[in-house]
Scaffold this motif. Structure first.
Motif, PDB file in Angstrom:
ATOM      1  N   LEU A   5       0.851  -1.188   0.000  1.00  0.00           N
ATOM      2  CA  LEU A   5       0.000   0.000   0.000  1.00  0.00           C
ATOM      3  C   LEU A   5       0.889   1.240   0.000  1.00  0.00           C
ATOM      4  O   LEU A   5       1.883   1.303   0.724  1.00  0.00           O
ATOM      5  CB  LEU A   5      -0.894   0.040   1.247  1.00  0.00           C
ATOM      6  CG  LEU A   5      -1.989  -1.028   1.374  1.00  0.00           C
ATOM      7  CD1 LEU A   5      -2.672  -0.906   2.732  1.00  0.00           C
ATOM      8  CD2 LEU A   5      -3.013  -0.911   0.251  1.00  0.00           C
ATOM      9  N   TYR A  26      -7.375   1.845   4.641  1.00  0.00           N
ATOM     10  CA  TYR A  26      -7.078   0.433   4.871  1.00  0.00           C
ATOM     11  C   TYR A  26      -6.588   0.240   6.298  1.00  0.00           C
ATOM     12  O   TYR A  26      -5.603   0.868   6.711  1.00  0.00           O
ATOM     13  CB  TYR A  26      -5.994  -0.052   3.899  1.00  0.00           C
ATOM     14  CG  TYR A  26      -6.464  -0.161   2.472  1.00  0.00           C
ATOM     15  CD1 TYR A  26      -6.945  -1.362   1.957  1.00  0.00           C
ATOM     16  CD2 TYR A  26      -6.421   0.944   1.617  1.00  0.00           C
ATOM     17  CE1 TYR A  26      -7.378  -1.466   0.643  1.00  0.00           C
ATOM     18  CE2 TYR A  26      -6.844   0.855   0.301  1.00  0.00           C
ATOM     19  CZ  TYR A  26      -7.323  -0.351  -0.177  1.00  0.00           C
ATOM     20  OH  TYR A  26      -7.748  -0.451  -1.484  1.00  0.00           O
ATOM     21  N   THR A  49       2.484  -5.556   2.656  1.00  0.00           N
ATOM     22  CA  THR A  49       1.355  -6.185   3.348  1.00  0.00           C
ATOM     23  C   THR A  49       1.238  -7.675   3.056  1.00  0.00           C
ATOM     24  O   THR A  49       1.716  -8.169   2.032  1.00  0.00           O
ATOM     25  CB  THR A  49       0.023  -5.518   2.951  1.00  0.00           C
ATOM     26  OG1 THR A  49      -0.145  -5.600   1.525  1.00  0.00           O
ATOM     27  CG2 THR A  49      -0.019  -4.065   3.384  1.00  0.00           C
TER      28      THR A  49
END
Length: 202
Positions: A5, A26, A49
């Motif tokens: 991200l 998120y 992630t």
């Protein structure tokens, strides 16, 4: 699979951060070490992630560095080590310290993490001692019976995807290696995973 991200740090909690990516927040679980490395709220961040999918939820776990994510993957393959315990270990130990402890069979160092007793620490050392590759400067992780993949590479992400689907580490790493050789440099993660799946299923 969401592997990274890039956005703005919206807020942080004791064990998580919210990353604003194009107006979408998120929620990402993280170790205290990763949270400390993200910097101040409002600043631009990039976080690696791991996506966890269960029957009733989809969760993201985030890491400031790709080698931390790779260690998380190794740790959670040990029986009795769930996401929370793996993050506790990564909060207590830098990846290179964890590598050194496992290579030396130092269960006491692993047991420094919250929630890790002597028996679990011994199991972690025993199960990972033969699985850790040459993590030279945190640059790569090796999986027993397979190839050594650069940390944070599409190959490492594809390997994780196949293992999450139930393929054994040796099967997954062989399939990913064959797919990488056939596709060459420049292949996308999606292409790599699709071809590796076809090769692993043969």
């Amino acid at each position: 699979m969401i592997a990274k991200l890039k956005g703005r740090l919206d807020s942080t909690g004791i064990d998580h951060a919210i990353i604003d990516v194009g107006g979408v927040g998120y929620l990402v679980g993280a170790s205290s070490r990763t949270l400390a490395a993200l910097g101040p709220v409002g600043e631009a961040v990039t976080i690696h992630t791991e996506m966890l999918v269960s029957d009733d939820a989809i969760r993201l776990v985030g890491f400031a560095r790709a080698d931390e994510r790779d260690w998380y993957r190794l740790l959670t393959h040990v029986q009795g080590v769930g996401s929370r315990v793996a993050l506790a270990i990564l909060s207590a130990l830098e990846p290179h310290d964890l590598h050194r402890a496992i290579a030396a069979g130092d269960k006491a160092m692993v047991a420094r993490a919250n929630g890790v007793g002597p028996k679990l620490a011994q199991r972690i050392v025993n199960e990972l001692k033969d699985k850790i590759g040459a993590v030279a400067g945190g640059g790569a992780i090796g999986i027993s019976g397979g190839v050594t993949l650069p940390a944070g590479s599409f190959g490492a992400d594809a390997l994780s995807a196949l293992q999450n689907l139930g393929f054994k580490p040796a099967e997954a790493s062989s399939a990913v290696a064959a797919a990488e050789e056939e596709l060459g440099e420049g292949a996308s993660l999606d292409e790599l995973v699709r071809l590796a799946l076809r090769k692993a299923a043969k």
